[in-house]
Scaffold this motif. Structure first.
Motif, PDB file in Angstrom:
ATOM      1  N   LYS A   1     -24.988  21.329  26.177  1.00  0.00           N
ATOM      2  CA  LYS A   1     -25.899  20.711  25.197  1.00  0.00           C
ATOM      3  C   LYS A   1     -27.269  21.385  25.254  1.00  0.00           C
ATOM      4  CE  LYS A   1     -23.053  17.433  23.760  1.00  0.00           C
ATOM      5  NZ  LYS A   1     -22.885  16.127  24.369  1.00  0.00           N
ATOM      6  N   LEU A   2     -27.725  21.689  26.455  1.00  0.00           N
ATOM      7  CA  LEU A   2     -29.021  22.359  26.635  1.00  0.00           C
ATOM      8  C   LEU A   2     -28.995  23.753  25.993  1.00  0.00           C
ATOM      9  CD1 LEU A   2     -31.825  22.176  27.951  1.00  0.00           C
ATOM     10  CD2 LEU A   2     -30.811  23.020  30.071  1.00  0.00           C
ATOM     11  N   GLN A   3     -27.906  24.462  26.186  1.00  0.00           N
ATOM     12  CA  GLN A   3     -27.753  25.788  25.582  1.00  0.00           C
ATOM     13  C   GLN A   3     -27.813  25.696  24.053  1.00  0.00           C
ATOM     14  OE1 GLN A   3     -27.471  28.839  26.961  1.00  0.00           O
ATOM     15  NE2 GLN A   3     -27.100  29.885  25.027  1.00  0.00           N
ATOM     16  N   ASN A   4     -27.150  24.679  23.494  1.00  0.00           N
ATOM     17  CA  ASN A   4     -27.107  24.508  22.039  1.00  0.00           C
ATOM     18  C   ASN A   4     -28.476  24.207  21.436  1.00  0.00           C
ATOM     19  OD1 ASN A   4     -24.377  24.961  21.912  1.00  0.00           O
ATOM     20  ND2 ASN A   4     -23.803  22.796  21.898  1.00  0.00           N
ATOM     21  N   GLU A   5     -29.350  23.587  22.233  1.00  0.00           N
ATOM     22  CA  GLU A   5     -30.684  23.221  21.735  1.00  0.00           C
ATOM     23  C   GLU A   5     -31.579  24.439  21.508  1.00  0.00           C
ATOM     24  OE1 GLU A   5     -32.263  20.133  21.072  1.00  0.00           O
ATOM     25  OE2 GLU A   5     -30.250  19.279  21.102  1.00  0.00           O
ATOM     26  N   LYS A   6     -31.233  25.573  22.124  1.00  0.00           N
ATOM     27  CA  LYS A   6     -32.006  26.823  21.966  1.00  0.00           C
ATOM     28  C   LYS A   6     -33.484  26.655  22.342  1.00  0.00           C
ATOM     29  CE  LYS A   6     -28.383  28.924  20.409  1.00  0.00           C
ATOM     30  NZ  LYS A   6     -27.599  29.740  21.337  1.00  0.00           N
TER      31      LYS A   6
END
Length: 611
Positions: A320-325
């Motif tokens: 999820k953190l990766q997806n937030e950019k």
């Protein structure tokens, strides 16, 4: 040549590592040798291994660094009991004798144990102590591929800190912010691990795996336990918890809030309630991590993030953190828990105390986390012969072709190659592998091979250059620390009836072209495999790809429930004979279950405690 021995021990996941001139040469967890999962004892075997691998005697080692400071930990223990007195006297009376007898005088305890390993080791003058969170932060930053990064560390508790923010730049690292005990993300998640009937410091993976079966309907109730600020900082209401002074994680007030006592795993089944609880705490954890990440990015304005501490093993939150950019790049220490503290403590001493220049390697300095023992072909064959095993030996290309064909034929295989992985994930060196395409494969491995709960998902090992064709992930994930959804064109839409399923019934729905590694929310915990890091494993998956047009296989750790990952050929053969594995491939030796003496099969599972 300067050598540094790093040690973590006496809480859980004891481990040792060795550096030579700042290079990580070897690292291993003690439980792989003792066969006692999460073994916390002095890592006698792990130290022996790393010294042997580095061709050193203990008396040759220049510095020995322990991963935390026992006096500060004792101070936290005393101050906590004073603050909560008279509550917690039972817990206090159990803890203090152990501290006074063993932990408080840890330098002497270490020295006495080290002397048993080498009688020429005669002085403790080269033993030093790192801070717990400094060890975690160092393990995250110094092996990373970044010149400069923000480091976020979150776990249960070290000495006082439970969450820290640090800045790493070149060979320097400074901790900038801390959240202190008893306010802890790790302990919050562990409280729900305990509440849903799983073992603390072991079952957190299960809670994470259970979450997609539920709905986060208890999110607002959980927020009565924890005050979350806009910047992600938090405080826990201690009236709901019992970990600071008691012998359990949660209090009666906690149980009343959610309307149920903790699940007894020996009596109580998992229900929709537990799935909804798991979903709710996972969502709250993700919210906190993302808020923290946004606030530290805004404050320090650095594009790179490093993660460590036990919370960094929550690969769903990482995804999820990766997806937030929020950050351009994220690097996570594969041994994020306390075992990795042995590496961090050694690296912190090398760079921060000795002020040595840091060499930055791409993709990192962890060597694919393949840092453990390895066995040459002669050793493997001799060990298998001594066990009474029947095997055939092939050359490199034959073993690749034969194994990949067995995968195509639906066989489940124990795969044992090269150096053992360091950290909690099997990364293609000590793995159980199979074809991800059959519908029944996940259930079959869970129940007949791993002897564990049927809901637990499996990870795909996928060729790195095929990742973007199958998953919505735009960065490599070599350590299985990122979760991402499978591409929509590979998904299978649910029927109207299937959409009405709830709870564990969701498990039986085929969701993609590779159902064995597709979780009920269309996600997967991904391991990308590159030729540079693990050539033999890459070649195996590539051979399977050429035969099937599928560039991924199922990868789960080579062990049964409650057992540490196998270390030696003997461990592997015992697991092979004690489960329904079809084949075992060790080095270039190929074993078929049908060819083995049935008398060698034993009741293997009873040897290990349930995790």
């Amino acid at each position: 040549m300067t050598s540094i021995l790093g040690i973590s021990a006496f809480y859980h996941d004891s481990a040792a590592c060795i550096l030579k001139d700042g290079e990580i040469i070897a690292a291993a967890q003690e439980d792989r040798f003792t066969r006692k999962k999460h073994d916390s004892s002095y890592p006698f075997n792990a130290i022996n291994f790393v010294l042997d691998y580095a061709n050193l005697k203990l008396s040759d080692v220049d510095y020995i660094i322990f991963y935390e400071k026992p006096f500060l930990k004792f101070e936290r223990l005393l101050e906590t009991y004073v603050a909560f007195a008279p509550k917690g006297f039972v817990s206090f009376s159990k803890a203090i004798p152990i501290w006074i007898k063993e932990k408080l005088f840890q330098k002497k305890l270490l020295f006495d144990n080290l002397k048993l390993q080498d009688n020429k080791y005669i002085s403790d003058s080269n033993i030093f102590f790192s801070d717990h969170h400094l060890s975690h932060s160092s393990s995250a930053f110094f092996p990373s591929p970044f010149q400069k990064a923000i480091i976020l560390t979150a776990d249960g508790v070290g000495e006082w800190p439970t969450t820290t923010v640090a800045i790493g730049d070149g060979n320097t690292l400074k901790i900038k912010k801390e959240i202190h005990f008893p306010h802890s993300l790790g302990l919050l998640y562990s409280a729900f691990t305990y509440y849903t009937g799983f073992k603390v410091n072991s079952g957190e993976y299960k809670l994470m795996g259970l979450a997609p079966y539920g709905k986060p309907i208890y999110e607002e109730k959980i927020k009565k336990l924890i005050d979350i600020k806009n910047d992600g900082t938090f405080r826990l209401d201690q009236t709901y918890f019992n970990y600071a002074t008691g012998l359990t994680m949660t209090s009666n007030k906690f149980h009343k809030l959610f309307g149920s006592n903790p699940r007894d795993p020996n009596k109580d089944d998992l229900t929709q309630f537990h799935m909804d609880i798991a979903s709710s705490i996972q969502k709250v954890l993700e919210e906190i991590i993302i808020k923290l990440a946004k606030s530290i990015k805004n404050e320090f304005n650095i594009d790179n993030l490093c993660l460590a501490g036990g919370v960094a093993l929550n690969c769903v939150a990482n995804g999820k953190l990766q997806n937030e950019k929020i950050f351009k790049n994220i690097w996570i220490q594969p041994a994020s828990g306390d075992a990795g503290g042995s590496i961090g403590a050694a690296l912190a001493f090398w760079h921060l105390q000795k002020k040595k220049i840091r060499k930055i390697n791409y993709p990192d300095s962890m060597k694919g986390a393949l840092l453990g023992p390895e066995y040459d072909q002669d050793k493997i064959e001799n060990e298998l012969k001594s066990l009474g095993a029947n095997f055939k030996t092939y050359d490199y290309q034959q073993i690749i072709d034969k194994t990949s064909q067995c995968l195509v034929d639906g066989k489940i295989i124990g795969w044992f190659q090269g150096r053992m992985e360091f950290g909690p994930r099997a990364l293609g060196a000590r793995s159980i592998i199979c074809d991800p395409r059959p519908d029944n494969m996940q259930k079959k491995i869970n129940l007949k091979i791993k002897f564990r709960e049927s809901f637990r998902p499996f990870a795909p090992s996928i060729l790195e250059d095929q990742l973007s064709n199958w998953f919505n992930l735009d960065t490599s994930s070599p350590y299985m620390l990122m979760v991402s959804n499978i591409k929509s064109d590979k998904q299978i839409s649910m029927t109207k009836k299937e959409k009405e399923f709830f709870g564990i019934d969701k498990l039986n729905i085929r969701r993609s072209e590779i159902p064995a590694v597709t979780h009920v929310d269309y996600s997967a915990r991904i391991q990308t495999v590159s030729k540079q890091t693990n050539k033999k494993y890459y070649d195996l998956i590539n051979s399977f790809f050429n035969k099937t047009s599928c560039p991924a296989i199922v990868n789960t750790s080579f062990n049964v429930r409650g057992e540490p990952i196998v270390n030696t050929p003997t461990d592997a053969f015992k697991c092979f004979m004690g489960t329904d594995l079809d084949n075992l491939v060790i080095g270039n030796c190929f074993l078929d279950k049908k060819d083995q003496n049935p008398a060698l099969k034993k009741n293997y599972l009873s040897k290990f405690e349930k995790d």
